[in-house]
Each structure stands twice: as structure tokens, then as C-alpha cells.
Scaffold this motif. Structure first.
Motif, PDB file in Angstrom:
ATOM      1  N   ALA A   1     -24.466  24.441 -12.789  1.00  0.00           N
ATOM      2  CA  ALA A   1     -23.152  23.467 -12.274  1.00  0.00           C
ATOM      3  C   ALA A   1     -23.000  24.588 -11.229  1.00  0.00           C
ATOM      4  O   ALA A   1     -23.050  24.451  -9.951  1.00  0.00           O
ATOM      5  CB  ALA A   1     -22.249  23.066 -12.607  1.00  0.00           C
ATOM      6  N   THR A   2     -22.642  25.822 -11.382  1.00  0.00           N
ATOM      7  CA  THR A   2     -22.545  27.445 -10.087  1.00  0.00           C
ATOM      8  C   THR A   2     -22.905  28.147  -9.486  1.00  0.00           C
ATOM      9  O   THR A   2     -22.448  28.860  -8.813  1.00  0.00           O
ATOM     10  CB  THR A   2     -21.348  28.044 -11.649  1.00  0.00           C
ATOM     11  OG1 THR A   2     -21.552  29.182 -12.418  1.00  0.00           O
ATOM     12  CG2 THR A   2     -19.864  26.950 -11.852  1.00  0.00           C
ATOM     13  N   ALA A   3     -24.379  27.999  -9.641  1.00  0.00           N
ATOM     14  CA  ALA A   3     -25.811  28.481  -9.535  1.00  0.00           C
ATOM     15  C   ALA A   3     -26.811  27.286  -9.004  1.00  0.00           C
ATOM     16  O   ALA A   3     -27.715  27.693 -10.106  1.00  0.00           O
ATOM     17  CB  ALA A   3     -25.910  29.729  -9.971  1.00  0.00           C
ATOM     18  N   PRO A   4     -26.196  26.206  -8.805  1.00  0.00           N
ATOM     19  CA  PRO A   4     -27.417  25.510  -8.072  1.00  0.00           C
ATOM     20  C   PRO A   4     -28.624  26.041  -7.317  1.00  0.00           C
ATOM     21  O   PRO A   4     -28.201  27.055  -6.686  1.00  0.00           O
ATOM     22  CB  PRO A   4     -26.862  24.465  -7.211  1.00  0.00           C
ATOM     23  CG  PRO A   4     -25.918  25.129  -6.586  1.00  0.00           C
ATOM     24  CD  PRO A   4     -24.977  26.338  -7.751  1.00  0.00           C
ATOM     25  N   LYS A   5     -29.639  24.899  -7.058  1.00  0.00           N
ATOM     26  CA  LYS A   5     -30.784  25.240  -6.223  1.00  0.00           C
ATOM     27  C   LYS A   5     -30.452  25.457  -4.980  1.00  0.00           C
ATOM     28  O   LYS A   5     -29.420  25.025  -4.502  1.00  0.00           O
ATOM     29  CB  LYS A   5     -31.627  24.539  -6.204  1.00  0.00           C
ATOM     30  CG  LYS A   5     -33.203  24.349  -5.820  1.00  0.00           C
ATOM     31  CD  LYS A   5     -33.763  23.032  -5.435  1.00  0.00           C
ATOM     32  CE  LYS A   5     -34.955  23.324  -4.360  1.00  0.00           C
ATOM     33  NZ  LYS A   5     -35.804  24.168  -5.449  1.00  0.00           N
ATOM     34  N   ALA A   6     -31.310  27.163  -4.376  1.00  0.00           N
ATOM     35  CA  ALA A   6     -30.653  27.424  -2.966  1.00  0.00           C
ATOM     36  C   ALA A   6     -31.823  27.407  -2.854  1.00  0.00           C
ATOM     37  O   ALA A   6     -33.008  27.690  -2.907  1.00  0.00           O
ATOM     38  CB  ALA A   6     -29.747  28.399  -3.186  1.00  0.00           C
ATOM     39  N   ALA A   7     -31.691  27.763  -0.797  1.00  0.00           N
ATOM     40  CA  ALA A   7     -32.444  28.720  -0.163  1.00  0.00           C
ATOM     41  C   ALA A   7     -31.967  29.420   0.460  1.00  0.00           C
ATOM     42  O   ALA A   7     -31.146  29.843   0.783  1.00  0.00           O
ATOM     43  CB  ALA A   7     -32.615  27.708   1.084  1.00  0.00           C
ATOM     44  N   TYR A   8     -32.360  30.759   0.465  1.00  0.00           N
ATOM     45  CA  TYR A   8     -32.066  32.065   1.051  1.00  0.00           C
ATOM     46  C   TYR A   8     -32.856  32.311   2.213  1.00  0.00           C
ATOM     47  O   TYR A   8     -33.672  32.086   2.684  1.00  0.00           O
ATOM     48  CB  TYR A   8     -32.564  33.303  -0.072  1.00  0.00           C
ATOM     49  CG  TYR A   8     -32.439  33.107  -1.813  1.00  0.00           C
ATOM     50  CD1 TYR A   8     -30.707  32.764  -2.313  1.00  0.00           C
ATOM     51  CD2 TYR A   8     -32.228  31.870  -2.299  1.00  0.00           C
ATOM     52  CE1 TYR A   8     -30.076  32.966  -3.204  1.00  0.00           C
ATOM     53  CE2 TYR A   8     -31.857  31.670  -3.516  1.00  0.00           C
ATOM     54  CZ  TYR A   8     -30.839  32.215  -4.404  1.00  0.00           C
ATOM     55  OH  TYR A   8     -30.182  32.352  -5.125  1.00  0.00           O
TER      56      TYR A   8
END
Length: 162
Positions: A102-109
Motif C-alpha cells: 500500500a505504501t509502495a504501489p505499482k509505479a512507472a519510473y
């Protein structure tokens, strides 16, 4: 980039102004902060776990470009005043589903290469993080559990012999 008088000593928190991509992924901007001779990279301690990482964070709705967000993160997390000189491009999420939280959800960098022009003695997150210059060989080992960060470092023009 903000002038000295515009740089806030308050690190941004929360996700109220977070930008998201078409699949609901969090848009994250990051920087590979290099020394002028490109022999070393400035890594910072992760707040969530005992690890070293590149400065990065959410691209917010009041920031015109991902590059602006990347420079702000370098300031907040590392106290580094950076000058971006290369767009390293977008790097998709490489973490496994079980690593997402929840604190590090799916991301695009979206990473940028920058030269550190100045390191301030006082910066917003200095009480939470250490920063350390290191050569490529040490840095790439420390980033091995974060493939998106390893990829950004490998795309950069850092001297890979040191």
C-alpha cells in the motif's frame, strides 16, 4: 529548477497531488546524481528498509515536468542541487506483485541523469537519510534488489570501470 529562495525545507508528504498513469500506476520521477567527472553517483538511504537507493518520488500535479519532480526529490532526499543533462527514459515496474505494498504501489519510473552542482549541509530529509558517493561497481551491487534503479544507473553515462 527552483532558485535558492524557492527551495522548500519541507519535504512533500502524502499522495493528494500524485499523478497516475493510464493503468493506475503511480508516476515516479527519479535522478541519477553524478559527480562532474561522472566517476561517482550519490546514493541515499531508503527510509522504508535498510538499503541504498537513487533519489526518486512521485511526480505531482503542480510540477510541469517529470524533470522538475526529479530535481525536487534530489533536493528533498539528498540535499543535492542538480542540473539535468540527459533523459534516461521511462522504466516500467520490475518488482514482483508480492513486493508491492500500500505504501509502495505499482509505479512507472522516469529517470534523468544529472550533475550535482552543490550539496547543501542542511536539507529536508537529513534527519531520515544518509547520503554517500560511490563508484559504479559498489552502487550496482547495492541496487541489485531494485531492478528499475539498476536499469537507470546502467542507462547513465557513469564511468562503469570504477
Amino acid at each position: 529548477m527552483a532558485h535558492d529562495h524557492e527551495r522548500s525545507m519541507e519535504a512533500r508528504v502524502g499522495r493528494d497531488n500524485q499523478r497516475y498513469g493510464p493503468q493506475g500506476e503511480r508516476l515516479v520521477a527519479g535522478v541519477v546524481p553524478l559527480s562532474a567527472d561522472r566517476k561517482t553517483v550519490l546514493l541515499i538511504q531508503s527510509v522504508r528498509r535498510n538499503a541504498w537507493v537513487l533519489p526518486k518520488g512521485g511526480w505531482e500535479t503542480d510540477e510541469p515536468t517529470a524533470q522538475d519532480a526529479a530535481c525536487r526529490e534530489a533536493w528533498e532526499e539528498a540535499g543535492a542541487i542538480c542540473k539535468v543533462h540527459a533523459d534516461l527514459g521511462k522504466i516500467p515496474e520490475r518488482r514482483k506483485p508480492e513486493q508491492l505494498t500500500a505504501t509502495a504501489p505499482k509505479a512507472a519510473y522516469h529517470f534523468f541523469e544529472a550533475t550535482v552542482e552543490k550539496e547543501e549541509e542542511v536539507w529536508p530529509e537529513q534527519h531520515k537519510r544518509k547520503r554517500r558517493w560511490m563508484g559504479y561497481k559498489e552502487a550496482i551491487i547495492l541496487l541489485k534488489d531494485r531492478p528499475e534503479l539498476s536499469e537507470a544507473l546502467n542507462r547513465s553515462s557513469i564511468d562503469k570501470s570504477s
